[in-house]
Each structure stands twice: as C-alpha cells, then as structure tokens.
Scaffold this motif. Structure first.
Motif, PDB file in Angstrom:
ATOM      1  N   LYS A 280       0.867  -1.219   0.051  1.00  0.00           N
ATOM      2  CA  LYS A 280      -0.034   0.024  -0.039  1.00  0.00           C
ATOM      3  C   LYS A 280       0.792   1.236  -0.102  1.00  0.00           C
ATOM      4  CE  LYS A 280      -4.067  -1.824   2.142  1.00  0.00           C
ATOM      5  NZ  LYS A 280      -5.235  -1.691   3.471  1.00  0.00           N
ATOM      6  N   ARG A 281       0.537   2.187  -0.372  1.00  0.00           N
ATOM      7  CA  ARG A 281       1.144   3.660  -0.355  1.00  0.00           C
ATOM      8  C   ARG A 281       1.091   4.084   0.882  1.00  0.00           C
ATOM      9  NH1 ARG A 281       0.811   7.277  -4.701  1.00  0.00           N
ATOM     10  NH2 ARG A 281       1.275   9.258  -4.451  1.00  0.00           N
ATOM     11  N   VAL A 282       2.145   4.634   1.125  1.00  0.00           N
ATOM     12  CA  VAL A 282       2.356   5.180   2.628  1.00  0.00           C
ATOM     13  C   VAL A 282       1.823   6.893   2.642  1.00  0.00           C
ATOM     14  CG1 VAL A 282       4.341   5.781   4.432  1.00  0.00           C
ATOM     15  CG2 VAL A 282       4.552   3.981   2.900  1.00  0.00           C
ATOM     16  N   LEU A 283       0.835   6.843   3.379  1.00  0.00           N
ATOM     17  CA  LEU A 283       0.187   7.906   3.651  1.00  0.00           C
ATOM     18  C   LEU A 283       0.155   8.401   5.146  1.00  0.00           C
ATOM     19  CD1 LEU A 283      -2.839   8.114   1.171  1.00  0.00           C
ATOM     20  CD2 LEU A 283      -0.869   9.722   1.236  1.00  0.00           C
ATOM     21  N   PRO A 284       0.912   9.077   5.663  1.00  0.00           N
ATOM     22  CA  PRO A 284       0.972   9.452   7.197  1.00  0.00           C
ATOM     23  C   PRO A 284      -0.042  10.657   7.476  1.00  0.00           C
ATOM     24  CG  PRO A 284       2.989  10.275   6.080  1.00  0.00           C
ATOM     25  CD  PRO A 284       2.186   9.886   4.897  1.00  0.00           C
ATOM     26  N   VAL A 285      -0.615  10.404   8.614  1.00  0.00           N
ATOM     27  CA  VAL A 285      -1.608  11.186   9.160  1.00  0.00           C
ATOM     28  C   VAL A 285      -1.263  12.717   9.235  1.00  0.00           C
ATOM     29  CG1 VAL A 285      -3.036  11.862  11.323  1.00  0.00           C
ATOM     30  CG2 VAL A 285      -2.524   9.389  10.458  1.00  0.00           C
ATOM     31  N   PRO A 286      -1.908  13.490   8.780  1.00  0.00           N
ATOM     32  CA  PRO A 286      -1.400  14.969   8.584  1.00  0.00           C
ATOM     33  C   PRO A 286      -0.972  15.432  10.066  1.00  0.00           C
ATOM     34  CG  PRO A 286      -3.340  14.764   7.230  1.00  0.00           C
ATOM     35  CD  PRO A 286      -3.359  13.375   8.063  1.00  0.00           C
ATOM     36  N   TYR A 306       3.563  14.585   2.053  1.00  0.00           N
ATOM     37  CA  TYR A 306       3.940  14.469   0.655  1.00  0.00           C
ATOM     38  C   TYR A 306       3.454  13.141   0.220  1.00  0.00           C
ATOM     39  CZ  TYR A 306       7.500  13.445  -2.981  1.00  0.00           C
ATOM     40  OH  TYR A 306       8.271  13.137  -3.989  1.00  0.00           O
ATOM     41  N   GLY A 307       3.347  13.281  -1.147  1.00  0.00           N
ATOM     42  CA  GLY A 307       2.387  12.102  -1.902  1.00  0.00           C
ATOM     43  C   GLY A 307       0.804  12.042  -1.655  1.00  0.00           C
ATOM     44  N   ALA A 308       0.272  12.853  -1.020  1.00  0.00           N
ATOM     45  CA  ALA A 308      -1.053  13.135  -0.727  1.00  0.00           C
ATOM     46  C   ALA A 308      -1.576  13.688  -2.097  1.00  0.00           C
ATOM     47  CB  ALA A 308      -1.537  13.716   0.425  1.00  0.00           C
ATOM     48  N   TYR A 309      -2.699  13.058  -2.564  1.00  0.00           N
ATOM     49  CA  TYR A 309      -3.547  13.642  -3.870  1.00  0.00           C
ATOM     50  C   TYR A 309      -4.375  14.847  -3.205  1.00  0.00           C
ATOM     51  CZ  TYR A 309      -2.111   9.719  -6.376  1.00  0.00           C
ATOM     52  OH  TYR A 309      -1.565   8.748  -7.262  1.00  0.00           O
ATOM     53  N   SER A 350      -5.193  12.313   4.980  1.00  0.00           N
ATOM     54  CA  SER A 350      -4.732  12.620   3.951  1.00  0.00           C
ATOM     55  C   SER A 350      -5.179  11.404   3.026  1.00  0.00           C
ATOM     56  CB  SER A 350      -3.188  12.448   3.722  1.00  0.00           C
ATOM     57  OG  SER A 350      -2.572  11.332   4.659  1.00  0.00           O
ATOM     58  N   GLN A 351      -5.275  11.582   1.513  1.00  0.00           N
ATOM     59  CA  GLN A 351      -6.066  10.386   0.576  1.00  0.00           C
ATOM     60  C   GLN A 351      -4.954  10.671  -0.874  1.00  0.00           C
ATOM     61  OE1 GLN A 351      -7.454  11.223  -2.321  1.00  0.00           O
ATOM     62  NE2 GLN A 351      -8.343  13.294  -2.000  1.00  0.00           N
ATOM     63  N   ALA A 352      -5.156   9.296  -1.154  1.00  0.00           N
ATOM     64  CA  ALA A 352      -4.508   9.295  -2.673  1.00  0.00           C
ATOM     65  C   ALA A 352      -5.527   8.425  -3.342  1.00  0.00           C
ATOM     66  CB  ALA A 352      -3.114   8.669  -2.819  1.00  0.00           C
ATOM     67  N   GLY A 353      -6.845   9.060  -3.835  1.00  0.00           N
ATOM     68  CA  GLY A 353      -7.658   8.436  -4.391  1.00  0.00           C
ATOM     69  C   GLY A 353      -8.891   8.115  -3.664  1.00  0.00           C
ATOM     70  N   SER A 358      -5.218   7.789   4.917  1.00  0.00           N
ATOM     71  CA  SER A 358      -4.614   7.629   6.024  1.00  0.00           C
ATOM     72  C   SER A 358      -5.759   7.614   7.220  1.00  0.00           C
ATOM     73  CB  SER A 358      -3.598   8.959   6.416  1.00  0.00           C
ATOM     74  OG  SER A 358      -4.587   9.890   6.806  1.00  0.00           O
ATOM     75  N   GLU A 359      -5.231   7.257   8.500  1.00  0.00           N
ATOM     76  CA  GLU A 359      -6.195   7.413   9.592  1.00  0.00           C
ATOM     77  C   GLU A 359      -6.271   8.857   9.653  1.00  0.00           C
ATOM     78  OE1 GLU A 359      -7.252   4.724  11.247  1.00  0.00           O
ATOM     79  OE2 GLU A 359      -6.081   3.545  10.096  1.00  0.00           O
ATOM     80  N   TRP A 360      -7.480   9.166  10.497  1.00  0.00           N
ATOM     81  CA  TRP A 360      -8.047  10.361  10.798  1.00  0.00           C
ATOM     82  C   TRP A 360      -7.305  11.049  11.958  1.00  0.00           C
ATOM     83  CZ3 TRP A 360     -11.470  13.019   7.784  1.00  0.00           C
ATOM     84  CH2 TRP A 360     -12.545  12.095   7.162  1.00  0.00           C
ATOM     85  N   THR A 361      -7.339  12.482  11.873  1.00  0.00           N
ATOM     86  CA  THR A 361      -6.473  13.113  12.996  1.00  0.00           C
ATOM     87  C   THR A 361      -7.551  13.213  14.131  1.00  0.00           C
ATOM     88  OG1 THR A 361      -7.520  15.175  12.171  1.00  0.00           O
ATOM     89  CG2 THR A 361      -5.255  14.694  11.361  1.00  0.00           C
TER      90      THR A 361
END
Length: 376
Positions: A280-286, A306-309, A350-353, A358-361
């Motif tokens: 899976k794409r790595v998407l950190p929580v903002p 970085y990497g979030a759409y 954050s999301q990529a589609g 990511s998880e919610w803040t």
C-alpha cells in the motif's frame, strides 16, 4: 670567493609517442551507443507527486534485462505533477516539478514528455521538435483518452492524430520506431456512455492503423494496454479514481509496454511480471491541524503530506449527530458561513484516491458566539 656555478646543459624536450595507426585500433570494444527512448503521454504517464509511475516500473524492468545496448530515457521533463507548484511555472504549459515515491531508486532515468490533460491532437504538432531536440530511436506513445474524454474529437479524429504523430516524427527521423498503446476504458460516467463506444471504436481502428503504419525501416507495434489494465466501464481495480493508475495499475501498464518491447523489438528476454502482493501507498496522518474562526468561517490549516493527492475533511457542530464531509486539495480548508453559535469540530485525513487513505487526525474544535468569533 664563490666557486663558479655549474654549467647549465640544455636538452631538447622529449617527443611525445606517436599515435598508433588507425587500422591497428580495435573498434570492436567501443561501447555501443545507448538506445534513446522518448515517452509521450498524458496524466496517466506523468503521474502525481509521490507516485512511482509506470515509467519507473518499466525503467526498473529494463535495468534487469540483458540488453545489447544501454537504454536512456529522453525528453524535456523529469517530474510528476505537484499540488504545490512554484510560481511562475518554469514552463507555462506543464506542472512537472513533483517528485516520486520516497523509496524510488535515486538512479531513475525519469525524462519524459507527458502532462496532465495532454491529447494526441496536441502531440502531433509537438513531435517534430521533440524528435529534432532529443533524437530518440524508439517512441512509446500512450495518448488518445483526452481527445475523446474531453470531447475534442471522436474515434476517427483520434486515430488521425495518432497516425500523424508517427508520420510527423518520421519527417525528422525516417528510421524511428514506435510502440503505440491503445486507449484505456475508464469507469462509466453518467451522461458519457458515448465515451465507452468511442474508445472501443478507436481501439478497433488502431489495430489496422498500426499495421498500415509499420515499415521495414520504421516499426510500429501495438501495445495492448486496454487488455492488460484492470480498468473498464464496470470496475477499475487498477485505478484510484476510475481512470488514473494506482500502484497496481502502474505495474500493469508497465507490463503491457514490456510485452510490446519484447515481442515487437526483441528488447528484453522476458516480460515484466506484476507482483502478487502490491504494498500500500504510505500516507501519514496529517500533522499540526489548527482550527480557528475568521470572519464568519471556520478555517483549518495543517502540514502538507508528501504524496497526498488531497485531504478528506469532516466538520460540523458538536451537537450534530453526524459530521459533514468535505475535501481539500491543498493543506487548508474553510467552511461556508456559520450562522449560529456553537462549538465547531474538524478532523482530516490524507488521501490518494478513493481507497488509499490515512487514519483520521484527532478532532480539533473552535467556539463561536453568534456572529462574533473567538480564535480557537
């Protein structure tokens, strides 16, 4: 009295060795000239910041093959599209300053000529200059969707544009080779049933066009992308939004091109294999979400991922049964006007589609007294 100094003896400088005669040089061991590959495409080829892109997967596959000649990618651009471009853009025609996945090989030869929204009808007017400037031996072309998707042209017009890309490139380099992809079908959109039909007609016609264009001096091979890319009117497992490739789709498109290179040009020994497990794409929580009230609106700011759409937003009053959904492209969001007093809550991810999130803040809140607001 000082003794006389020793006499200085002048000697002529030694002559450099004579070069060997030309006919004695062993030219068989001269390194072969690299095979220059130019990739033409649209958003599906350029990608977004944080993507690997199918170009990367193809490059990596080529680096594992035993090739008679080294391969280099050529073209005017090196980057993906970024949501935070510099202003003004170095090239007003394209946003191409974005980077790639953080763990992508730093040696990636990322040159290309592809951009968001680009179409075959545009490229047919650009390709002569591109071939003149970059002198490619082989062109990989993945264009045509935007011609029909944006109602610029129908299937017949798109085929004419793809044909003209090849013919115009040959005006500069008559021996240039082409691998031309057919057009992917996107997930069905309401009111655009015609797109499914036109894409199908274009792909059927492209079979004949490719056969007619190919010559002994300038090969043209069809890339069966439509058949290998898991995206169509009913579902789009390979795309993150019904069209653009996710991590799986990048592998699938690269495989389609690798198959064409092996079968059409003898480039590579075996076709690229798509891994059974796709990480899976790595998407950190903002981080750093801050919510405040300014001039009758709730405003949220946070650190860019970085990497979030983009970012999913949930917001509402603390007394609401359910938070309301919103979206933001950049790392800032503001609400509509707030007519009543209360405590307003916001959280983001954050999301990529459509799938990769990511998880919610944690929820951040701010108080409002009627139309008089306090900073939260």
């Amino acid at each position: 009295m000082d003794s006389p100094s020793s006499p200085i003896i002048l000697t002529p400088p030694s002559s450099p060795p004579s070069p060997p005669p030309l006919d004695s040089l062993n030219l068989d061991h001269a390194p072969p000239k690299p095979l220059r590959i130019l990739i033409l495409g649209d958003s599906m080829t350029q990608g977004q910041e944080g993507d690997y892109t199918w170009r990367y997967r193809l490059w990596h596959w080529l680096s594992t093959q035993s090739l008679a000649r080294p391969v280099v990618f050529v073209g005017p651009y090196t980057g993906t599209m970024t949501p935070n471009p510099v202003s003004p853009l170095p090239d007003p025609n394209i946003n191409a300053s974005g980077g790639y996945a953080l763990d992508a090989d730093s040696e990636f030869d990322s040159r290309h000529c592809s951009g968001w929204g680009w179409a075959a009808w545009q490229m047919k007017g650009m390709v002569q200059d591109l071939v003149t400037n970059w002198n490619p031996d082989l062109v990989l072309c993945m264009l045509g969707f935007n011609d029909m998707g944006w109602n610029v042209s129908d299937a017949a017009g798109t085929l004419e544009s793809i044909r003209d890309i090849v013919l115009n490139a040959r005006k500069v380099s008559p021996r240039i080779d082409f691998a031309v992809a057919n057009v992917p079908q996107r997930r069905k959109m309401d009111g655009r049933e015609d797109l499914i039909v036109q894409t199908g007609l274009c792909n059927a016609g492209l079979e004949a066009v490719v056969k007619l264009l190919g010559t002994r001096e300038s090969k043209v091979h069809l890339v069966r992308l439509r058949e290998g890319y898991a995206c169509g009117p009913d579902s789009c497992e390979g795309g993150y939004d019904g069209l653009h490739p996710n991590t799986l789709g990048e592998w699938q498109i690269a495989r389609a091109f690798s198959k064409a290179l092996v079968e059409g040009f003898g480039l590579g020994e075996r076709v690229l294999e798509v891994p059974r497990v796709i990480p899976k794409r790595v998407l950190p929580v903002p981080m750093g979400l801050r919510v405040r009230c300014v001039k009758g609106k709730v405003i949220g700011n946070w650190e860019r991922v970085y990497g979030a759409y983009g970012y999913d937003i949930q917001h509402g009053r603390s007394t609401d049964k359910k938070l309301h959904d919103g979206v933001a492209i950049l790392n800032q969001w503001e609400s509509d006007w707030i007519p009543t007093a209360g405590v307003y809550e916001v959280r983001i991810r954050s999301q990529a589609g459509e799938v990769e999130k990511s998880e919610w803040t944690a929820i951040e809140s701010v108080s409002a007294r009627g139309m008089v607001f306090e900073d939260g």
